[in-house]
Design a protein around this motif. Structure first.
Motif, PDB file in Angstrom:
ATOM      1  N   SER A   1      34.417 -43.420  52.991  1.00 19.07           N
ATOM      2  CA  SER A   1      34.620 -42.363  51.998  1.00 19.07           C
ATOM      3  C   SER A   1      33.341 -41.561  51.780  1.00 19.07           C
ATOM      4  O   SER A   1      33.357 -40.324  51.755  1.00 19.07           O
ATOM      5  CB  SER A   1      35.098 -42.991  50.684  1.00 19.07           C
TER       6      SER A   1
ATOM      7  N   TYR B   1      31.893 -38.520  54.175  1.00 18.44           N
ATOM      8  CA  TYR B   1      32.293 -37.113  54.104  1.00 18.44           C
ATOM      9  C   TYR B   1      31.355 -36.298  53.202  1.00 18.44           C
ATOM     10  O   TYR B   1      31.504 -35.079  53.108  1.00 18.44           O
ATOM     11  CB  TYR B   1      33.730 -37.003  53.607  1.00 18.44           C
TER      12      TYR B   1
ATOM     13  N   HIS C   1      31.484 -41.977  62.281  1.00 21.44           N
ATOM     14  CA  HIS C   1      31.469 -41.357  60.949  1.00 21.44           C
ATOM     15  C   HIS C   1      30.048 -41.214  60.418  1.00 21.44           C
ATOM     16  O   HIS C   1      29.860 -40.872  59.247  1.00 21.44           O
ATOM     17  CB  HIS C   1      32.324 -42.164  59.973  1.00 21.44           C
TER      18      HIS C   1
ATOM     19  N   THR D   1      39.547 -33.772  57.122  1.00 18.64           N
ATOM     20  CA  THR D   1      38.754 -32.565  57.360  1.00 18.64           C
ATOM     21  C   THR D   1      38.169 -32.084  56.039  1.00 18.64           C
ATOM     22  O   THR D   1      38.670 -32.414  54.960  1.00 18.64           O
ATOM     23  CB  THR D   1      39.606 -31.439  57.962  1.00 18.64           C
ATOM     24  N   ASP D   2      37.121 -31.290  56.136  1.00 17.84           N
ATOM     25  CA  ASP D   2      36.527 -30.720  54.926  1.00 17.84           C
ATOM     26  C   ASP D   2      37.540 -29.861  54.178  1.00 17.84           C
ATOM     27  O   ASP D   2      37.548 -29.821  52.944  1.00 17.84           O
ATOM     28  CB  ASP D   2      35.299 -29.879  55.285  1.00 17.84           C
TER      29      ASP D   2
ATOM     30  N   ILE E   1      39.857 -32.062  52.090  1.00 15.30           N
ATOM     31  CA  ILE E   1      39.192 -32.576  50.886  1.00 15.30           C
ATOM     32  C   ILE E   1      39.058 -31.482  49.841  1.00 15.30           C
ATOM     33  O   ILE E   1      39.348 -31.692  48.653  1.00 15.30           O
ATOM     34  CB  ILE E   1      37.816 -33.161  51.246  1.00 15.30           C
TER      35      ILE E   1
END
Length: 304
Positions: A35, A38, A64, A285-286, A289
Motif C-alpha cells: 500500500s 504507491y 513495487h 494505477t495513480d 487512486i
C-alpha cells in the motif's frame, strides 16, 4: 522520506462467501508495504520467511519498489501460515489454522541501510518484538506508528503498556480500543490511550470509517459504501500503509495532513477488499487512486 515497516510476511488460505483460495501471499507487512509503495519510493521491509517462500513473490515486492534487504530467509524452516473463514456478513471470521513457524522466534535484524529511517511502521507482532525494533535503531524516527491487536492486549498487556510509552501513533479497531481501555465510549477510550503514551490515536470502525484523535482535535473519515466486499483480509494493514505512506511522501505530520493521510489509507483499504488477498493492490494505477480519493471527498463534502 524513508519508511521502515516491520511485521509478518506470510501465507494465507482464505474462504469467504465468494470463494476460497489455496496459499497466497499475506501478512501485515506485505499489505502495509504494498500500500505504501504507491506513495513513497524509499520503502524498506524487515520480516522473516522460510525457504518455502517463492522467489517470485519476493520479485513482486521488489517490482513495487520495496527494499527486501531486511527480509530474512531461514533455511530448513517454513513461512508463517494463517487460514481463515469469513461468515456471510463478512464482519466476523473464524481462524481455521495458525502455523507460527518462523514467526515463533522472530528476532528482527535491522540492516545498516535502514538505520536512518524517518518513519517507522510497526506491523502487528508481539509487543516485545516491536520494542526490539525501536531499541535497535540508532536514531529515533520522526514518527513511530504502532498497530496491535486484541491477542496482545490480552496475553502481553505489560509489554504493550511499556511499548505504548515509546510510540507516537496507535492504530486499533473499535473493539480493541474498548478492550485496551475498558471504556465503552471511543472518545473516552482515545483520551485514555493518550494517557498511556501515543498522542495520536486512530480507531478503525471497519465499514463505518475511522476516527483520528490528536490533542483536543477529532476527525472522522467515512468508509466508501461498496456493493460487494470480496475479502476483508489485510484491509486494516492496507489502510495503515496508505496512511504512513502519504506521511512519508509529504514529510508532514501535522494534524491537517494526517486527515488527508486517513483518506488515502481509507481509499487503499477500499481497493483491498475488492479481491482476494493482496491481488487488487498489486496493480493499481495513480489514476485509480486519485479517482477513489475523489469519491471519498465527494462523500464527505457538504455546504451550508
Amino acid at each position: 522520506m524513508s519508511l521502515l515497516t516491520v511485521g509478518s510476511v506470510a501465507f494465507d488460505a482464505l474462504e469467504t462467501p465468494f470463494g476460497k483460495t489455496d496459499k497466497i501471499i499475506g501478512g501485515a507487512a506485505t499489505y502495509i508495504t504494498l500500500s505504501a509503495s504507491y506513495f513513497t519510493k524509499d520503502n524498506n521491509l524487515v520480516a522473516v520467511v522460510g525457504d518455502d517462500f517463492p522467489q517470485s513473490m519476493i520479485n513482486d515486492l521488489n517490482q513495487h519498489g520495496i527494499n527486501t534487504e531486511g527480509l530474512e530467509i531461514r533455511q530448513g524452516e517454513k513461512t508463517f501460515f494463517w487460514s481463515g473463514k469469513y461468515h456471510d456478513d463478512m464482519n466476523t471470521r473464524d481462524t481455521v489454522e495458525v502455523q507460527l513457524n518462523v514467526m515463533e522466534h522472530f528476532d528482527p535484524i535491522i540492516p545498516d541501510a535502514y538505520q536512518d529511517c524517518q518513519y517507522l511502521m510497526l506491523g502487528n507482532t508481539a509487543p516485545a518484538i516491536q520494542q526490539k525494533v525501536i531499541e535497535r535503531l540508532t536514531n529515533r524516527p520522526k514518527l513511530i506508528v504502532l498497530d496491535t491487536m486484541n491477542l496482545w492486549i490480552d496475553i502481553a498487556n505489560a509489554d504493550l503498556m511499556n511499548l505504548l510509552k515509546l510510540v507516537d501513533v496507535l492504530v486499533v479497531n473499535d473493539e480493541e480500543a474498548r478492550q485496551l481501555t475498558r471504556q465503552p465510549s471511543l472518545v473516552k477510550a482515545a483520551a485514555k490511550i493518550k494517557e498511556m503514551g501515543p498522542q495520536t490515536v486512530i480507531i478503525k470502525k471497519g465499514e463505518h470509517g475511522a476516527l483520528l484523535f490528536q490533542n483536543d482535535q477529532v476527525f472522522f473519515a467515512p468508509a466508501l459504501p461498496l456493493a460487494e466486499v470480496f475479502d476483508p483480509t489485510g484491509a486494516g494493514d492496507t489502510f495503515a500503509g496508505g496512511f504512513i505512506g502519504h506521511l512519508a511522501k509529504t514529510d508532514d505530520i501535522s494534524f491537517d495532513n494526517m486527515k488527508r493521510a486517513i483518506i488515502y489509507g481509507s481509499a487503499m483499504a477500499s481497493f483491498c477488499v475488492e479481491k482476494f488477498g493482496a491481488e487488487r493492490i498489486m496493480n493499481l494505477t495513480d489514476e485509480e487512486i486519485k479517482s477513489r480519493v475523489d469519491e471519498f471527498v465527494k462523500l464527505s463534502a457538504f455546504g451550508l
